[in-house]
Enzyme design. Structure first.
Site, PDB file in Angstrom:
ATOM      1  N   GLY A 155      40.774  51.418  71.186  1.00 40.10           N
ATOM      2  CA  GLY A 155      40.466  51.266  69.763  1.00 40.10           C
ATOM      3  C   GLY A 155      39.722  49.956  69.510  1.00 40.10           C
ATOM      4  O   GLY A 155      38.973  49.477  70.363  1.00 40.10           O
ATOM      5  N   SER A 156      39.999  49.368  68.353  1.00 34.88           N
ATOM      6  CA  SER A 156      39.203  48.220  67.919  1.00 34.88           C
ATOM      7  C   SER A 156      39.403  46.973  68.764  1.00 34.88           C
ATOM      8  O   SER A 156      38.628  46.021  68.635  1.00 34.88           O
ATOM      9  CB  SER A 156      39.517  47.896  66.459  1.00 34.88           C
ATOM     10  OG  SER A 156      39.202  49.023  65.661  1.00 34.88           O
ATOM     11  N   THR A 157      40.446  46.922  69.606  1.00 40.49           N
ATOM     12  CA  THR A 157      40.555  45.736  70.460  1.00 40.49           C
ATOM     13  C   THR A 157      39.341  45.634  71.377  1.00 40.49           C
ATOM     14  O   THR A 157      38.993  44.546  71.834  1.00 40.49           O
ATOM     15  CB  THR A 157      41.830  45.783  71.340  1.00 40.49           C
ATOM     16  OG1 THR A 157      41.797  46.962  72.142  1.00 40.49           O
ATOM     17  CG2 THR A 157      43.090  45.791  70.485  1.00 40.49           C
TER      18      THR A 157
ATOM     19  N   LYS B 143      36.403  45.896  70.477  1.00 42.37           N
ATOM     20  CA  LYS B 143      35.326  45.179  69.780  1.00 42.37           C
ATOM     21  C   LYS B 143      35.185  43.757  70.323  1.00 42.37           C
ATOM     22  O   LYS B 143      34.105  43.147  70.202  1.00 42.37           O
ATOM     23  CB  LYS B 143      35.605  45.154  68.269  1.00 42.37           C
ATOM     24  CG  LYS B 143      35.388  46.523  67.621  1.00 42.37           C
ATOM     25  CD  LYS B 143      35.834  46.571  66.176  1.00 42.37           C
ATOM     26  CE  LYS B 143      35.687  47.994  65.623  1.00 42.37           C
ATOM     27  NZ  LYS B 143      36.447  48.182  64.376  1.00 42.37           N
TER      28      LYS B 143
END
Lengths: 484, 456
Positions: free
Chosen positions: A217-219, A221
């Site tokens: 997921g967004s980790t 990013k």
């Protein structure tokens, strides 16, 4: 009838040759690999009557053997069993060994070549051979805090010392009690084993390093931002496209922000704000600009694709081999086929916290032997390599601090300590509750800690989900590791 | 004086005696080694055991000298050595188990088996007599096979209903059925071989049998499937069908029977593997013994493999390994027990002994002159081969594990007695194969033989 009899003799000869061959195959060619199989308890039987070494955390044995009055002579015991089970593993006479009990078996059993000289002196002095003990890097406060904070929810926590790679906490939940498998009551062990196997939550699996891999997921990013900063063309104030919805090329599909709104005025957002509010469209378009190869190469510098042993084997994390543009966009925000272990996510934070240098995660502090438990071996911290430049690391640190100070990760704030972190909410199928992620690091005095938390179930889709569920867990672990 | 001096072939009984001494010495020595390893002194049972084995072997040897002087000299020593080795391993496993009476029981059964073989040699002067009882043998075979299904005396042990029990004794009648069915197959096929070797339609390079001759093989197949379904016994089913097809081939010399038999076997195997859960389970643990889901079902197989791997080339030495970890280490898995403690070398010796036993049986089949004798000897020899193949193949993962026993080695009375009877029959047939024609002995001419009769 003699001709068919001769042919029948030939058939008999063929049958016997097959038996000679299969017997040779097992007793000679396969012997070594069969002897080394994890479930092979014959090794255990050979070690029976031997005092197996302990696994020690901060001076206290979490796994130890004590003499008992039965044919096995020693009973393996696990103090605080479920808390440490994902690290210690089990030592079962029927079902073999796992985790450290397995990967450090030759040391614990005293058969390792590394112990040769000590064994030789034991032989000369007539002492019974004894196993050596392994002192672990775990911090009991952090380990307990992580176990308590997960509170039985499906998930995992890993905490690392960024400067050395020492694993300070490794918890997988739900856990199990290894004492039940180490029992000498075969029937009870069998029952317990079958119950654990039948459990849909896979308590025997160490989710932190060896479970099914998770979408980050967004980790992820952090990796995309790192790749951008490393090009030299971006800094934290660089403006990115951050519309409410991003048209994906080659398809009719769109990729949107969770709130359904644009990330900034005029559909523009700075890199630091994009990370702070976890803007999907900004990172997806950034990922397409950078390209899949740049993302993959940056991910590999953080440890993707590496075969690590800590000393248990860690499943390598993967970045998709050949994604097209929309798939690259999704990969840039940690979806599509990007798959990670919680340890890998902790390594993102650890490398950034350590000025860009990634250390090899490790659970063994030293090996001790003899009555006085004198240290006979201390593995030195090992560097895997530089993940990002020092300046990129410092920019990423600023950006991650913004996430915790005034972004999606405010629940990880600790009084008097500056915390840097990143939330994540990973979809893994329509209708299924997303995975909640949080990864962070903090420093207090001479202590530093990097953490990753994943919680598998509960809640609904919500951009602050990772921040709401996983960040408080990370906070408690960091507080414990930093000494309150 | 006589102008013709008949040449008598050597009886080779002295060769047999020398080989027997070696067999007994090896087996007794192994027993002594177990005792020395266990507690550093010669075991107290050594005299009883060594003496018992030697006495029984010599007893049968004397019966042979008297009643079957021309019998094959290798069969008895080989059977004695295998039997003796089995006793050693069973005794060794007794030492590390709570049941400690297995070796004495096995010795008792050895005595019964040897006496049974002696009785066969004593009472059966010519194996061709058995031919008269062809259909009696068929009925007896079927009854023996069906006995375990009878309520009251039938017993299910470890999932297979192949036992009968009377009081504390249990017996596997299927082991004896093997012998009477071999007699039936030989008697039936020697009569019908001509009809069965007539060919019908030709398919590619194969001459198929006539459709109306398919009856017997279909009956044999159905009976085998019946054993599989009703008694859940894979091994016995395989043994009977394989035996029938082999004897049928020898009788008719038609390869098409083998092809047909193999096709029926494959059909039966596929049917069984898709229909019966116990067969499916066996296949699953054969293919994936190490899968965690199979851990409990494949425990025995996997522990057997670990034991063999632990033995390696030379073995751990008698009483120095842990063969007792494997369930049924002294019967179903005696092969892996030997592999662990005597190593690859020991297993090769065991396989060679079986090879010699079978080779001697087949040689007898080739040498004997009557068709019935040929078929019977071939059937008996091949049944030993099949049995060894099914057991060892199961333990070493060539084929799925089934429930047959290692001839002479495995603990178990029914198997031991049956196999001694098999050896008795082979000895009898081999005696007839090598014995000079009686006309020569009693022919005209004043020979020493007739003079000897006159002297009181």
């Amino acid at each position: 009838m003699n001709r068919p009899l001769r042919r029948l003799s030939a058939v008999v000869a063929v049958l016997f040759v097959a038996l000679f061959a299969s017997t040779t195959w097992i007793q000679y060619f396969q012997a070594d690999s069969l002897n080394a199989r994890p479930g092979n308890s014959r090794q255990l039987y050979a070690e029976l009557g031997r005092d197996r070494g302990s696994l020690i955390v901060a001076g206290q044995a979490v796994a130890s053997s004590s003499p008992v009055d039965d044919p096995y002579a020693f009973q393996r015991q696990y103090a605080a069993g479920p808390v440490y089970a994902p690290v210690t593993g089990y030592y079962s006479i029927r079902y073999g060994t796992s985790m450290l009990e397995r990967s450090e078996n030759d040391v614990l059993a005293g058969t390792s070549d590394r112990l040769f000289y000590r064994q030789l002196s034991d032989l000369l002095t007539g002492e019974k051979p004894r196993g050596a003990s392994v002192d672990l890097t775990l911090d009991p406060a952090a380990q307990q805090a992580a176990y308590d904070a997960l509170d039985g929810r499906k998930g995992a926590v890993v905490a690392l010392d960024p400067a050395t790679g020492d694993v300070l906490a490794m918890v997988s939940s739900p856990s199990y009690d290894p004492n039940a498998l180490a029992s000498h009551d075969t029937k009870a062990v069998q029952q317990q084993w079958n119950a654990l196997l039948a459990d849909d939550d896979d308590p025997l699996t160490n989710r932190a390093i060896a479970g099914d891999l998770y979408p980050p997921g967004s980790t992820f990013k952090l990796v995309t931002a790192a790749a951008a900063l490393e090009t030299g063309n971006y800094e934290e104030s660089t403006l990115l496209d951050g519309p409410a919805e991003l048209d994906l090329p080659q398809t009719s599909a769109t990729l949107g922000n969770d709130e359904g709104t644009a990330c900034g005025p005029n559909d523009q957002v700075s890199l630091i704000d994009a990370l702070r509010i976890s803007c999907n469209t900004a990172f997806a378009s950034l990922g397409m600009k950078l390209g899949a190869d740049a993302l993959r190469s940056q991910a590999e510098k953080f440890g993707f694709g590496q075969d690590l042993s800590v000393p248990m084997r860690v499943t390598p994390s993967t970045f998709p081999a050949d994604p097209n543009e929309p798939q690259t966009a999704q990969s840039a925000i940690g979806q599509f086929d990007v798959r990670v272990t919680p340890l890998q996510v902790a390594m993102f934070s650890a490398a950034i916290a350590n000025g860009g240098v990634l250390m090899k995660p490790n659970l063994v502090r030293d090996v001790r032997a003899g009555d006085d438990l004198s240290v006979i071996e201390t593995p030195a911290p090992q560097e895997i390599g530089r993940a990002v430049s020092a300046s990129t690391a410092s920019t990423l640190t600023d950006m991650m601090k913004a996430v915790v100070a005034r972004g999606t990760g405010t629940r990880a704030q600790i009084d008097g300590v500056e915390v840097a972190g990143k939330t994540g909410t990973a979809q893994h199928g329509a209708g299924l509750p997303p995975y909640a992620w949080f990864t962070s690091f903090a420093t207090k005095g001479d202590r530093a800690v990097a953490v990753a938390v994943v919680i598998e179930d509960g809640g609904t889709v919500d951009s602050a989900y990772g921040g709401r569920l996983a960040a408080p867990v990370a906070k408690q672990v960091m507080e414990a590791a930093l000494g309150g | 004086m006589a102008t013709v001096t008949p040449v008598y072939p050597a009886t080779r009984r002295n060769t047999e005696l020398a080989l027997l001494v070696m067999a007994v010495v090896v087996a007794t020595g192994a027993w002594a080694v177990v005792g020395l390893t266990e507690d550093g002194r010669l075991p107290p049972g050594l005299a009883l055991y060594g003496g018992g084995l030697a006495g029984l072997a010599v007893l049968l040897h004397l019966v042979l000298r008297w009643k079957a002087a021309y019998a094959d000299p290798v069969l008895l020593p080989v059977a004695t050595l295998l039997n003796g080795l089995g006793l050693v391993v069973i005794h060794r496993l007794d030492l590390s188990s709570s049941r400690t009476d297995q070796a004495p029981r096995q010795l008792l059964w050895t005595a019964i088996g040897v006496v049974a073989a002696g009785a066969v040699l004593w009472l059966l002067r010519d194996h061709r007599v058995l031919r008269r009882y062809t259909f009696t043998a068929m009925v007896a075979g079927l009854v023996l096979l069906l006995l375990p299904l009878l309520p009251g005396i039938g017993r299910t042990i470890n999932g297979a209903r192949i036992w009968i029990g009377i009081g504390p004794l249990s017996f596997q009648p299927g082991e004896l059925a093997k012998i009477v069915l071999a007699v039936f197959f030989a008697g039936y096929l020697v009569v019908h071989r001509d009809a069965l070797s007539l060919t019908g339609p030709k398919l590619l390079f194969l001459r198929l049998p006539r459709a109306r001759d398919l009856g017997p093989i279909l009956v044999a197949w159905l009976a085998s499937v019946g054993v599989l379904v009703l008694q859940r016994d894979l091994g016995t089913s395989l043994l009977f069908f394989g035996l029938f097809v082999a004897v049928l081939y020898v009788a008719t010399e038609r390869v098409s029977w083998i092809v047909l038999g193999l096709l029926l076997f494959v059909a039966g195997a596929v049917l069984a593997a898709t229909t019966f859960s116990h067969v499916q389970e066996r296949v699953a643990i054969w293919l994936h013994p190490f899968a965690p889901d199979n851990a409990d079902q494949s425990y025995q197989l996997v522990q057997g493999l670990y034991g063999m791997a632990n033995g390696g080339l030379l073995g751990t030495g008698l009483d120095r390994g842990r063969p007792d970890i494997v369930p049924f280490a002294n019967s179903d898995f005696i092969y892996s027990s030997i592999g662990e403690e005597l190593g690859l070398v020991g297993l090769f010796a065991v396989l060679l002994l079986y090879g010699v036993l079978v080779e001697r049986g087949l040689r007898t089949a080739i040498a004997v002159r009557d068709g019935f004798g040929k078929l019977l000897a071939a059937g008996l020899a091949f049944s030993v081969t099949l049995q060894v193949f099914v057991v060892v193949g199961g333990v070493t993962r060539i084929i799925p594990l089934t429930g047959l026993t290692m001839p002479f080695l495995a603990a178990g009375g029914s198997s031991l007695v049956s196999n001694w009877i098999v050896v008795g029959l082979l000895l009898r047939i081999s005696d007839l194969a090598r014995r000079p024609a009686p006309e020569v002995r009693n022919g005209p001419g004043d020979t020493g033989v007739t003079q000897a009769v006159r002297i009181p």
